[in-house]
Design a protein around this motif. Sequence first.
Motif, mmCIF file in Angstrom:
data_model
loop_
_atom_site.group_PDB
_atom_site.id
_atom_site.type_symbol
_atom_site.label_atom_id
_atom_site.label_comp_id
_atom_site.label_asym_id
_atom_site.label_seq_id
_atom_site.Cartn_x
_atom_site.Cartn_y
_atom_site.Cartn_z
ATOM 1 N N SER A 122 0.851 -1.179 0.000
ATOM 2 C CA SER A 122 0.000 0.000 0.000
ATOM 3 C C SER A 122 0.889 1.233 0.000
ATOM 4 O O SER A 122 1.814 1.312 0.802
ATOM 5 C CB SER A 122 -0.890 0.016 1.244
ATOM 6 O OG SER A 122 -1.680 1.197 1.267
ATOM 7 N N PRO A 123 0.644 2.189 -0.895
ATOM 8 C CA PRO A 123 1.461 3.402 -0.895
ATOM 9 C C PRO A 123 1.016 4.374 0.188
ATOM 10 O O PRO A 123 -0.114 4.327 0.656
ATOM 11 C CB PRO A 123 1.222 3.992 -2.280
ATOM 12 C CG PRO A 123 -0.131 3.497 -2.663
ATOM 13 C CD PRO A 123 -0.285 2.147 -2.004
ATOM 14 N N ILE A 124 1.934 5.244 0.567
ATOM 15 C CA ILE A 124 1.617 6.335 1.487
ATOM 16 C C ILE A 124 1.093 7.488 0.644
ATOM 17 O O ILE A 124 1.763 7.925 -0.302
ATOM 18 C CB ILE A 124 2.861 6.769 2.276
ATOM 19 C CG1 ILE A 124 3.356 5.613 3.140
ATOM 20 C CG2 ILE A 124 2.565 8.010 3.120
ATOM 21 C CD1 ILE A 124 4.702 5.857 3.784
ATOM 22 N N ILE A 125 -0.082 7.964 0.975
ATOM 23 C CA ILE A 125 -0.696 9.045 0.212
ATOM 24 C C ILE A 125 -0.840 10.257 1.121
ATOM 25 O O ILE A 125 -1.516 10.209 2.132
ATOM 26 C CB ILE A 125 -2.076 8.622 -0.329
ATOM 27 C CG1 ILE A 125 -1.900 7.408 -1.218
ATOM 28 C CG2 ILE A 125 -2.744 9.771 -1.072
ATOM 29 C CD1 ILE A 125 -3.161 6.736 -1.613
ATOM 30 N N GLY A 126 -0.180 11.336 0.748
ATOM 31 C CA GLY A 126 -0.237 12.575 1.522
ATOM 32 C C GLY A 126 -1.422 13.410 1.104
ATOM 33 O O GLY A 126 -1.259 14.414 0.409
ATOM 34 N N ALA A 127 -2.604 12.998 1.482
ATOM 35 C CA ALA A 127 -3.815 13.731 1.110
ATOM 36 C C ALA A 127 -3.928 15.003 1.944
ATOM 37 O O ALA A 127 -3.987 14.954 3.161
ATOM 38 C CB ALA A 127 -5.041 12.850 1.327
ATOM 39 N N SER A 128 -3.932 16.137 1.259
ATOM 40 C CA SER A 128 -4.080 17.415 1.962
ATOM 41 C C SER A 128 -5.375 18.118 1.598
ATOM 42 O O SER A 128 -5.702 19.158 2.166
ATOM 43 C CB SER A 128 -2.880 18.329 1.656
ATOM 44 O OG SER A 128 -2.781 18.567 0.271
#
Length: 165
Positions: A122-128
């Motif tokens: 699973s990728p790390i997603i920097g949702a802002s």
Amino acid sequence: WQFARMIDIARAKGHAEFASMQNYYNLVYREEEREMMPFCANDGIAVIPWSPMARGYLAGTGLGEKASTVRGRTDPFSVTLGLGSRQDEAIRKRVVETAEKLGTKPAVVALAWVLSKPTVTSPIIGASKPHHLADAVAATELKLDARTIAKLEEPYQSKAIAGHV
């Protein structure tokens, strides 16, 4: 080799072993495919890439003065990572073209590519922003075919190691 060494030491001392590897991995930086990804797959270690969209670069924003976002215009770490080469631009353009062809966003295509890799847990997603989460969901639903994946990957050539010291 450093990660393998840490695992060897943990095993020798009876300590808990690593369960996952967080590595820098995306369409414009694939050096992890040489050794880290096969090593993790062989040893059953989860792969959780950070920056699957190359700090927004693969979302179509670009870099430098002409970038469409403040981050793209001002992010010094993008320079540290070496983003924006001719090769990277060729890949970014293919991501944008593929997104247009599929009727989706470049961010969705870039993330779907990462998710297409069997070694990625699973990728790390920097949702802002809220729409970033919607893009992530859309990426899980987009299945890229082998021909599309090959076209996205074709311009890539090995580059200097980045993302760690």
